[in-house]
Design a protein around this motif. Structure first.
Motif, PDB file in Angstrom:
ATOM      1  N   VAL A   1     -79.785  39.392  -8.797  1.00 50.03           N
ATOM      2  CA  VAL A   1     -78.418  39.122  -8.378  1.00 50.03           C
ATOM      3  C   VAL A   1     -78.196  39.903  -7.097  1.00 50.03           C
ATOM      4  O   VAL A   1     -78.468  41.102  -7.020  1.00 50.03           O
ATOM      5  CB  VAL A   1     -77.380  39.499  -9.469  1.00 50.03           C
ATOM      6  CG1 VAL A   1     -77.557  40.928  -9.952  1.00 50.03           C
ATOM      7  CG2 VAL A   1     -75.963  39.302  -8.937  1.00 50.03           C
ATOM      8  N   ALA A   2     -77.740  39.216  -6.064  1.00 51.45           N
ATOM      9  CA  ALA A   2     -77.438  39.834  -4.772  1.00 51.45           C
ATOM     10  C   ALA A   2     -75.933  39.972  -4.647  1.00 51.45           C
ATOM     11  O   ALA A   2     -75.195  39.037  -4.965  1.00 51.45           O
ATOM     12  CB  ALA A   2     -77.980  38.982  -3.633  1.00 51.45           C
ATOM     13  N   ILE A   3     -75.479  41.149  -4.197  1.00 52.33           N
ATOM     14  CA  ILE A   3     -74.053  41.384  -3.992  1.00 52.33           C
ATOM     15  C   ILE A   3     -73.861  41.812  -2.545  1.00 52.33           C
ATOM     16  O   ILE A   3     -74.359  42.869  -2.139  1.00 52.33           O
ATOM     17  CB  ILE A   3     -73.496  42.479  -4.929  1.00 52.33           C
ATOM     18  CG1 ILE A   3     -73.948  42.246  -6.369  1.00 52.33           C
ATOM     19  CG2 ILE A   3     -71.972  42.527  -4.839  1.00 52.33           C
ATOM     20  CD1 ILE A   3     -75.167  43.039  -6.765  1.00 52.33           C
ATOM     21  N   THR A   4     -73.177  41.018  -1.752  1.00 48.67           N
ATOM     22  CA  THR A   4     -72.992  41.345  -0.345  1.00 48.67           C
ATOM     23  C   THR A   4     -71.684  42.109  -0.139  1.00 48.67           C
ATOM     24  O   THR A   4     -70.699  41.885  -0.842  1.00 48.67           O
ATOM     25  CB  THR A   4     -72.978  40.090   0.546  1.00 48.67           C
ATOM     26  OG1 THR A   4     -71.822  39.302   0.247  1.00 48.67           O
ATOM     27  CG2 THR A   4     -74.235  39.266   0.332  1.00 48.67           C
ATOM     28  N   GLN A   5     -71.725  42.998   0.841  1.00 46.37           N
ATOM     29  CA  GLN A   5     -70.556  43.787   1.231  1.00 46.37           C
ATOM     30  C   GLN A   5     -70.409  43.722   2.747  1.00 46.37           C
ATOM     31  O   GLN A   5     -71.406  43.688   3.471  1.00 46.37           O
ATOM     32  CB  GLN A   5     -70.723  45.246   0.808  1.00 46.37           C
ATOM     33  CG  GLN A   5     -70.765  45.470  -0.692  1.00 46.37           C
ATOM     34  CD  GLN A   5     -69.445  45.177  -1.360  1.00 46.37           C
ATOM     35  OE1 GLN A   5     -68.372  45.393  -0.782  1.00 46.37           O
ATOM     36  NE2 GLN A   5     -69.500  44.671  -2.585  1.00 46.37           N
ATOM     37  N   PRO A   6     -69.169  43.741   3.264  1.00 47.29           N
ATOM     38  CA  PRO A   6     -68.987  43.717   4.718  1.00 47.29           C
ATOM     39  C   PRO A   6     -69.474  44.988   5.404  1.00 47.29           C
ATOM     40  O   PRO A   6     -69.847  44.953   6.569  1.00 47.29           O
ATOM     41  CB  PRO A   6     -67.469  43.559   4.890  1.00 47.29           C
ATOM     42  CG  PRO A   6     -66.963  43.063   3.568  1.00 47.29           C
ATOM     43  CD  PRO A   6     -67.896  43.632   2.546  1.00 47.29           C
ATOM     44  N   ARG A   7     -69.482  46.122   4.673  1.00 43.73           N
ATOM     45  CA  ARG A   7     -69.825  47.397   5.306  1.00 43.73           C
ATOM     46  C   ARG A   7     -70.938  48.100   4.552  1.00 43.73           C
ATOM     47  O   ARG A   7     -71.003  48.074   3.330  1.00 43.73           O
ATOM     48  CB  ARG A   7     -68.592  48.316   5.363  1.00 43.73           C
ATOM     49  CG  ARG A   7     -67.462  47.732   6.181  1.00 43.73           C
ATOM     50  CD  ARG A   7     -66.249  48.645   6.161  1.00 43.73           C
ATOM     51  NE  ARG A   7     -65.119  47.991   6.804  1.00 43.73           N
ATOM     52  CZ  ARG A   7     -64.298  47.155   6.180  1.00 43.73           C
ATOM     53  NH1 ARG A   7     -64.471  46.905   4.898  1.00 43.73           N
ATOM     54  NH2 ARG A   7     -63.305  46.579   6.829  1.00 43.73           N
ATOM     55  N   ARG A   8     -71.765  48.808   5.297  1.00 39.43           N
ATOM     56  CA  ARG A   8     -72.924  49.453   4.686  1.00 39.43           C
ATOM     57  C   ARG A   8     -72.531  50.585   3.760  1.00 39.43           C
ATOM     58  O   ARG A   8     -73.196  50.829   2.747  1.00 39.43           O
ATOM     59  CB  ARG A   8     -73.896  49.946   5.765  1.00 39.43           C
ATOM     60  CG  ARG A   8     -73.367  51.043   6.649  1.00 39.43           C
ATOM     61  CD  ARG A   8     -74.387  51.441   7.689  1.00 39.43           C
ATOM     62  NE  ARG A   8     -73.933  52.582   8.466  1.00 39.43           N
ATOM     63  CZ  ARG A   8     -74.664  53.174   9.394  1.00 39.43           C
ATOM     64  NH1 ARG A   8     -75.862  52.716   9.664  1.00 39.43           N
ATOM     65  NH2 ARG A   8     -74.196  54.206  10.045  1.00 39.43           N
TER      66      ARG A   8
END
Length: 675
Positions: free
Chosen positions: A62-69
């Motif tokens: 499962v990949a979870i993307t975030q706008p900021r590192r």
């Protein structure tokens, strides 16, 4: 209580826990799901774990993307702790130039750009069974592009009888109808949050100085609120934050505040060293109040424990691009109503709180409802290059909000100038364009790397790009050692400008025996220079993969600057003596050299000393010595324009005008150059 048991109890106390089976059922039943999770619901940390525990994942992740590192890292660390595992095992993260994952990783947090880059090398994104696009309401350009990319991947996997890809779009707030319609009227699941009541206070009159209003509000809270009730202040950027913290520390030393609760201030912004960012997450000690002064990095995803009060200045620094002029600026602007409510929610995560807005209720009502999508206000060249690399033309691509025709045309034109595409009509990537797309960089910088062997400076260019890819390398001195720190920094100043200064610093860092001690001596960030070294290695590996020669012979400083021109061609400015400003040739924008530049007062080192860069010598040329009386270089090339109270050019190096015609014989603005 055992730490593992305590964490499990905390998980069970979150609102999402009671809905976990319903959430999993909805994911099983639908290919695409929109999940609106209120602040404090646990959506960002718990949903990926529910998916893992449910057995939905077989061999995939499962990949979870975030706008900021910073959000990607902190969320991954939290979930790894909850699972009782080391980071990089079951739970990992990937950000630009840093990947902490293994074969065992099943839950992978990442920045949006990472997933987009993975789509270039794997058009089916085969290693993922579920993709969660978190904080979708922020509408970064990568978010919007991923919407379309993942929709295409879902369709392609279905047509090729491959494992189904599940897509979950998550946010605390969004324009639900707009999103649902784009995703083929997919279902929307609402998840209640564990928020406490937040009392909202507005100013009665419009404030001319939001910084003053914020600090006045802070000390009003400080003098009246019980200790250990912490404060979060929203400002626009690093400079404002540092100024605010300096003011706070100065005021707390005044006699009137002696004997009161101790006040400790911590910064939080994206360019801050990671260990310094973590300081902002530490709860205040007994009889102490902590104030975190942050950018909009603190609006979503991350939770700052102990925050009872929020001071919202109502502004944010936002990138804007004018396609008609080609000018990209980072400008302070008003937030949206959605952002205002996101900010106020940070005060109600653990208990009842209060939000003090330094603007009137009428000003709130005049704000835009939602933040304007970044894809409608940015330079599209990097986005279009990535889309072309995965076989997609943006003109036919299914975007939620389509950029203007002018913006697309300007981006095509820029990519043509960079030799990344053959023609602006039905554009196709050139061989160089395909190579450029493999670098996790803006096309202007990947163009510079691709061109470097021609100019005999590949090693120096890799050094430079690595230094430009890291955060601020200069440590901020305190009042006691400020003069010493600046004197040490001045030792690196090169009369040609900031690019050569960065080269000199990296060269000496690389050659230092005890790098940490060397960084301490010169007031430089060891962590950020070590990161630059890692970036340098990865860029070199990509060059090896592309069979780009990585040896420099007979380094020539003029050729080095010509190579920079090849990529930064639109960032050339000419000095205007009549108003002591610079005029950007491509856009006609007027600006000054930023005070942080070694060329701002032309105080660079002109004593003729040279510095080794590892593969050659960077000397001071006879021409430079002869020109040292000139107060301002006639022509400069720069990295970016920053707009605050003034418009500034940052990271600046002097060049000669005749080089522009030599390097860019077909450039539009050649007729504006006075040789």
């Amino acid at each position: 209580m055992n730490r593992t048991v305590q964490l499990e109890e905390q998980r069970k106390s979150l609102p999402s826990y009671n809905y976990r089976q319903h959430i999993i059922n909805c994911i099983h039943q639908n290919s695409t799901l929109i999940l609106i999770g209120e602040t404090g619901s646990g959506k960002s940390t718990q949903i990926p774990q529910y998916i893992y525990e449910s057995g939905i994942l077989h061999r995939g992740m499962v990949a979870i993307t975030q706008p900021r590192r910073v959000a990607a890292i902190t969320l991954a660390l939290r979930v790894a702790k909850e699972r009782g595992r080391n980071i990089g095992e079951l739970v990992g993260y990937a950000i630009r130039f840093e990947s902490v994952v293994s074969r065992d990783t099943k839950i992978k947090y990442m920045t949006e750009g990472i997933l987009l880059r993975e789509a270039i090398t794997d058009k089916y994104l085969k290693q993922y069974q579920v993709i969660i696009l978190d904080e979708a309401h922020e509408r970064t350009v990568n978010t919007d592009v991923l919407f379309g990319v993942v929709k295409n991947v879902q369709k392609a996997r279905k047509e090729n009888n491959m494992t189904e890809l599940k897509l979950i779009i998550m946010s605390a707030t969004m324009d639900v109808d707009h999103f649902s319609k784009y995703f083929d009227n997919c279902p929307v699941l609402y998840l209640p949050g564990r928020t406490f009541p937040v009392t909202i206070h507005h100013t009665k009159q419009k404030q001319d100085d939001y910084m003053f209003a914020a600090i006045a509000t802070l000390f009003e809270i400080h003098l009246n609120a019980p200790p250990q009730e912490d404060v979060l202040i929203f400002l626009t950027g690093k400079d404002e934050i540092e100024s605010m913290i300096h003011q706070i520390r100065t005021i707390t030393k005044s006699p009137e505040l002696q004997g009161t609760v101790q006040l400790r201030a911590f910064p939080l912004h994206s360019s801050l060293q990671q260990n310094k960012q973590m300081d902002a997450f530490t709860r205040s000690a007994e009889n102490t109040r902590r104030v975190v002064v942050a950018t909009n990095i603190a609006e979503t995803s991350i939770t700052l424990p102990g925050i009872k009060y929020v001071i919202d200045t109502g502004v944010v620094k936002m990138k804007n691009y004018e396609a008609s002029t080609g000018l990209e600026t980072l400008k302070v602007t008003k937030i949206s109503q959605a952002q205002a409510w996101q900010r106020s929610g940070r005060a109600g995560r653990e208990s009842e709180g209060a939000c003090y807005r330094t603007y009137t209720k009428n000003e709130l009502e005049l704000l835009e409802k939602m933040t304007k999508p970044e894809i409608l206000r940015c330079n599209l060249s990097a986005t279009i290059l990535q889309l072309l690399a995965i076989g997609v033309n943006i003109e036919n691509f299914d975007l939620m909000d389509k950029p203007s025709k002018e913006a697309i045309t300007v981006a095509f034109k820029q990519l043509k100038q960079l030799s990344a595409i053959k023609t602006t009509q039905s554009p196709q990537l050139t061989d160089d364009g395909r190579s450029m797309a493999l670098f996790p960089l803006d096309p202007i910088f990947s163009r510079i790397i691709i061109s470097a062997p021609e100019y005999g400076c590949i090693n120096e260019i890799l050094d430079l790009i690595a230094m430009l890819s890291t955060d601020n390398i200069y440590l901020e001195p305190n009042q006691n050692n400020r003069d010493v720190a600046y004197a040490q920094h001045n030792k690196f100043h090169m009369s040609y400008g900031d690019h050569f200064t960065l080269l000199k610093i990296y060269s000496q860092y690389r050659n230092a025996n005890d790098k940490k001690k060397w960084c301490q001596e010169f007031f430089l960030s060891y962590r950020n220079l070590a990161y630059a070294a890692e970036v340098r290695k990865q860029l070199s590996d990509i060059c090896t993969q592309l069979k780009i020669m990585t040896k420099t012979e007979n380094f020539d400083l003029d050729k080095f600057r010509k190579c920079i021109i090849r990529g930064l061609y639109s960032n050339i400015a000419e000095y205007q003596a009549r108003d002591n400003n610079y005029k950007v040739l491509a856009s006609q924008q007027r600006a000054q050299i930023h005070p942080s530049s070694v060329l701002s007062g032309f105080h660079a080192n002109l004593n003729g000393r040279s510095t080794s860069n590892g593969n050659g010598i960077i000397p001071v040329s006879p021409k430079m010595k002869n020109d040292h009386n000139q107060s301002k270089p006639s022509y400069v090339i720069f990295n970016e324009i920053v707009q605050t109270s003034n418009t500034y050019l940052r990271t600046v190096t002097r060049i000669e005008p005749e080089w522009i015609k030599e390097v860019l014989p077909n450039c539009d603005f050649l007729n504006r150059i006075n040789c």
